[in-house]
Enzyme design. Structure first.
Site, short mmCIF file in Angstrom:
data_model
loop_
_atom_site.label_atom_id
_atom_site.label_comp_id
_atom_site.label_asym_id
_atom_site.label_seq_id
_atom_site.Cartn_x
_atom_site.Cartn_y
_atom_site.Cartn_z
N CYS A 2 0.86 -1.19 0.00
CA CYS A 2 0.00 0.00 0.00
C CYS A 2 0.89 1.24 0.00
O CYS A 2 0.63 2.21 -0.71
CB CYS A 2 -0.88 0.03 1.25
SG CYS A 2 -1.90 -1.43 1.49
N CYS A 50 -7.86 -1.92 -5.07
CA CYS A 50 -6.41 -1.71 -5.05
C CYS A 50 -5.68 -3.05 -5.07
O CYS A 50 -4.69 -3.22 -5.77
CB CYS A 50 -5.99 -0.92 -3.81
SG CYS A 50 -6.16 0.86 -3.99
N ARG A 84 -23.05 -4.52 10.74
CA ARG A 84 -24.08 -3.89 11.57
C ARG A 84 -25.41 -3.83 10.82
O ARG A 84 -26.47 -4.14 11.37
CB ARG A 84 -23.60 -2.50 11.97
CG ARG A 84 -24.56 -1.62 12.72
CD ARG A 84 -24.87 -2.15 14.10
NE ARG A 84 -26.12 -2.88 14.12
CZ ARG A 84 -26.66 -3.42 15.22
NH1 ARG A 84 -26.03 -3.34 16.37
NH2 ARG A 84 -27.79 -4.04 15.16
N CYS A 103 -29.07 -5.55 11.70
CA CYS A 103 -30.35 -4.84 11.81
C CYS A 103 -31.39 -5.52 10.92
O CYS A 103 -32.51 -5.75 11.35
CB CYS A 103 -30.20 -3.38 11.41
SG CYS A 103 -29.82 -2.28 12.78
#
Lengths: 106, 258
Positions: free
Chosen positions: B73, B111, B215, B219
């Site tokens: 990176c 990437c 998350r 839900c």
């Protein structure tokens, strides 16, 4: 080797009460949970933690399956001499990790 | 009032409540403000925040050469601490080549496949969470800044529909909890406004770091609705809408939540 994080003051006054915070990466698998096929996942936890101050044991803890992953332990000691704090974690499947920090007492 | 009229009146009131407007910008609160003192203390101190363990791993990953191109990176982006500042605050962002917005996880994997010529990282893998937490941390304290231009608008609108439309067997919408009933309790836990200011974050319930998509899938599962697979465009649109809804709020990544 597991990654551990120690937060202790680098410098302290003689006789000062200092807080030491330790955090270590560990899954702390309880041994009570089934996997997707219904078989229990074998226990894999840290069982013991020891802190030594210039070779002398100042704190020891036993850990059990109810303790969450990535155990965070904090405790206090009195800074009485310049030297090294050594930390050791021992666990299931031959797990060991060590870490040390230096402290200067003025 | 006769009984049928009273029933109609109650239905009208409930209907009005269900259609409540967006939360005014000045009244928005991060999930942080709904947390106990002890949980806040964990987030405030990096040495007590378990997410720091992932961030430290990512500092190594950032430098590691990967894939057949043998690039790290850092070979393209240099020092993350300066060059990645503000990046996470702008994601999800429009990607020209794909013609749609992509989130930070997808950006990292693009990437990997196109620059490093490596295999993409699995969603919720330790490496992908570590890299997104590391990049996210460089934007900590900066305001969320989602572009609202002609490219993004249709996807933002799709995300808004996803947020406000009732779905699942419980016939609930996201907005019913997070716009209309925030601050109330759901099974003893505070209902936050649902601003994704700190992802990926360390959730004590998960005992690990997790992404915003994890998350959202939680839900949706709770609403007994279709739980889209990781990386689904529906989830990215919803992420985009939620980030836009939290525009201007400071990034807290990597946060801690109960």
């Amino acid at each position: 080797m597991a990654r551990a994080l120690i937060n202790a003051p680098a410098k302290a006054k003689r006789g000062e009460v200092i807080e030491i915070k330790t955090l270590i990466s560990h899954i702390m698998e309880t041994g009570f949970r089934p996997d997707s096929t219904g078989k229990p996942v074998p226990r894999d936890i840290i069982t013991e933690f020891i802190c030594k101050y210039n070779g002398e044991e100042i704190f020891r803890a036993e850990l059990f399956p109810a303790i969450a992953a990535n155990p965070f332990l904090t405790f206090f000691t009195v800074a009485d001499e310049t030297g090294t704090l050594n930390f050791e974690w021992i666990g299931d499947n031959g797990f060991t990790a060590t870490e040390s920090v230096n402290i200067t007492v003025e | 009032m006769t009984r049928p009229a009273a029933v109609l009146f109650v239905i009208a009131v409930l209907g009005a409540a269900a259609a409540a407007a967006d939360i005014p910008l000045a009244e928005r609160k991060s999930g942080y403000e709904f947390m106990a003192r002890e949980t806040r203390a964990m987030q405030d101190d990096d040495s007590a925040n378990p997410a720091t363990l992932w961030v430290l791993d990512a500092e190594t990953l950032w430098q590691r050469k990967e894939g057949s191109a043998g690039k790290s990176c850092a070979d393209c982006h240099g020092d993350a601490r300066t060059n990645m500042r503000g990046v996470a605050a702008r994601y999800p962002a429009f990607n020209e080549a794909r013609g749609r917005p992509i989130d930070l996880e997808q950006r990292v994997n693009i990437c990997r496949t196109e620059q490093q010529r490596a295999t993409p990282l699995a969603f919720e893998s330790k490496e992908l969470l570590a890299l997104t937490a590391y990049v996210g941390q460089q934007s900590r304290g900066m305001p969320i800044d989602i572009a609202n231009d002609a490219h993004i608008r249709p996807f933002l609108e799709a995300g808004r529909v996803m947020f406000t439309e009732r779905q699942g067997q419980l016939n609930l919408s996201c907005a019913q909890c997070h716009d209309d009933n925030w601050g109330q309790k759901l099974a003893g836990a505070a209902i936050p406004q649902g601003h994704p200011t700190g992802y990926p974050l360390y959730r004590l319930e998960w005992q690990t770091l997790g992404s915003l998509q994890r998350r959202l899938r939680n839900c949706l599962f709770g609403m007994r609705a279709v739980s889209y697979p990781y990386g689904a465009s529906e989830l990215v649109d919803l992420e985009l809408y939620l980030m836009w809804r939290a525009r201007g709020m400071p990034v807290e990544t990597p946060a801690v939540r109960p």
